[in-house]
Design a protein around this motif. Structure first.
Motif, PDB file in Angstrom:
ATOM      1  N   ALA A 141      -0.386  -7.782   1.726  1.00 53.90           N
ATOM      2  CA  ALA A 141       0.866  -7.220   1.220  1.00 53.90           C
ATOM      3  C   ALA A 141       0.654  -6.068   0.231  1.00 53.90           C
ATOM      4  O   ALA A 141       1.560  -5.272   0.002  1.00 53.90           O
ATOM      5  CB  ALA A 141       1.699  -8.309   0.556  1.00 53.90           C
ATOM      6  N   GLN A 142      -0.536  -5.983  -0.359  1.00 53.18           N
ATOM      7  CA  GLN A 142      -0.795  -4.945  -1.352  1.00 53.18           C
ATOM      8  C   GLN A 142      -1.331  -3.689  -0.678  1.00 53.18           C
ATOM      9  O   GLN A 142      -1.987  -3.754   0.366  1.00 53.18           O
ATOM     10  CB  GLN A 142      -1.807  -5.425  -2.381  1.00 53.18           C
TER      11      GLN A 142
ATOM     12  N   LEU B  58      -4.102   2.327   2.349  1.00 53.23           N
ATOM     13  CA  LEU B  58      -4.729   1.168   2.979  1.00 53.23           C
ATOM     14  C   LEU B  58      -4.104  -0.098   2.424  1.00 53.23           C
ATOM     15  O   LEU B  58      -3.629  -0.113   1.287  1.00 53.23           O
ATOM     16  CB  LEU B  58      -6.233   1.118   2.654  1.00 53.23           C
ATOM     17  N   ASN B  59      -4.136  -1.176   3.212  1.00 53.86           N
ATOM     18  CA  ASN B  59      -3.731  -2.461   2.635  1.00 53.86           C
ATOM     19  C   ASN B  59      -4.941  -3.055   1.913  1.00 53.86           C
ATOM     20  O   ASN B  59      -6.022  -2.462   1.910  1.00 53.86           O
ATOM     21  CB  ASN B  59      -3.143  -3.403   3.696  1.00 53.86           C
ATOM     22  N   GLY B  60      -4.752  -4.193   1.295  1.00 48.20           N
ATOM     23  CA  GLY B  60      -5.816  -4.812   0.516  1.00 48.20           C
ATOM     24  C   GLY B  60      -7.016  -5.251   1.339  1.00 48.20           C
ATOM     25  O   GLY B  60      -8.073  -5.524   0.796  1.00 48.20           O
TER      26      GLY B  60
ATOM     27  N   LYS C 180      -7.371  -1.825   5.717  1.00 50.24           N
ATOM     28  CA  LYS C 180      -6.840  -1.308   6.975  1.00 50.24           C
ATOM     29  C   LYS C 180      -5.871  -0.155   6.682  1.00 50.24           C
ATOM     30  O   LYS C 180      -5.010  -0.260   5.813  1.00 50.24           O
ATOM     31  CB  LYS C 180      -6.100  -2.398   7.760  1.00 50.24           C
ATOM     32  N   ILE C 181      -6.017   0.935   7.434  1.00 53.56           N
ATOM     33  CA  ILE C 181      -5.178   2.113   7.220  1.00 53.56           C
ATOM     34  C   ILE C 181      -3.728   1.798   7.569  1.00 53.56           C
ATOM     35  O   ILE C 181      -3.435   1.278   8.643  1.00 53.56           O
ATOM     36  CB  ILE C 181      -5.674   3.307   8.060  1.00 53.56           C
ATOM     37  N   GLN C 182      -2.843   2.110   6.621  1.00 55.18           N
ATOM     38  CA  GLN C 182      -1.406   1.927   6.819  1.00 55.18           C
ATOM     39  C   GLN C 182      -0.714   3.252   7.112  1.00 55.18           C
ATOM     40  O   GLN C 182       0.223   3.299   7.898  1.00 55.18           O
ATOM     41  CB  GLN C 182      -0.783   1.276   5.579  1.00 55.18           C
TER      42      GLN C 182
ATOM     43  N   LEU D 192     -10.300   8.868   2.285  1.00 56.22           N
ATOM     44  CA  LEU D 192     -10.635   7.546   2.827  1.00 56.22           C
ATOM     45  C   LEU D 192     -11.575   6.783   1.902  1.00 56.22           C
ATOM     46  O   LEU D 192     -11.365   5.598   1.630  1.00 56.22           O
ATOM     47  CB  LEU D 192     -11.269   7.679   4.213  1.00 56.22           C
ATOM     48  N   LYS D 193     -12.591   7.439   1.394  1.00 56.95           N
ATOM     49  CA  LYS D 193     -13.536   6.772   0.497  1.00 56.95           C
ATOM     50  C   LYS D 193     -12.859   6.348  -0.805  1.00 56.95           C
ATOM     51  O   LYS D 193     -13.140   5.279  -1.341  1.00 56.95           O
ATOM     52  CB  LYS D 193     -14.736   7.668   0.221  1.00 56.95           C
TER      53      LYS D 193
END
Length: 98
Positions: free
Chosen positions: A26-27, A41-43, A46-48, A73-74
């Motif tokens: 959820a974060q 990204l999520n916690g 994973k790319i959102q 990304l990093k």
């Protein structure tokens, strides 16, 4: 060692791990490269979403855009790792377990 007590502790640990999994999903964290490229990204890492400002596309320098993407990304991955580390501290587990 009492097997019932051990089983209860295992169930509690599993429930806590499941709760952490849900919280991490959820974060979100945001990584950015000079404000031109933003990655969310999520916690779990994973790319959102991905956002590229038009200024990042000026010219025909694909390598510059690739560099911006890698930086964003990093940055986001590091923040997601921090979220995981913080979430798993309560279980006494090393970060990245989720």
């Amino acid at each position: 060692m009492d097997m019932k007590k051990l089983m209860k502790q295992m169930q509690q640990a599993q429930a806590a791990a499941g709760k952490i999994q849900d919280q991490l999903a959820a974060q979100t964290v945001e990584g950015s490269a000079s404000g031109l490229v933003t990655v969310v990204l999520n916690g779990h890492g994973k790319i959102q979403s991905l956002s590229i400002k038009p200024e990042a596309l000026d010219g025909s320098d694909a390598e510059a855009l690739e560099d911006l993407l890698m930086v964003a990304l990093k940055d986001a991955e590091g923040k997601a790792d921090d979220l995981q580390r913080q979430a798993t501290q309560s279980l006494g587990l090393p970060g990245g377990m989720f």
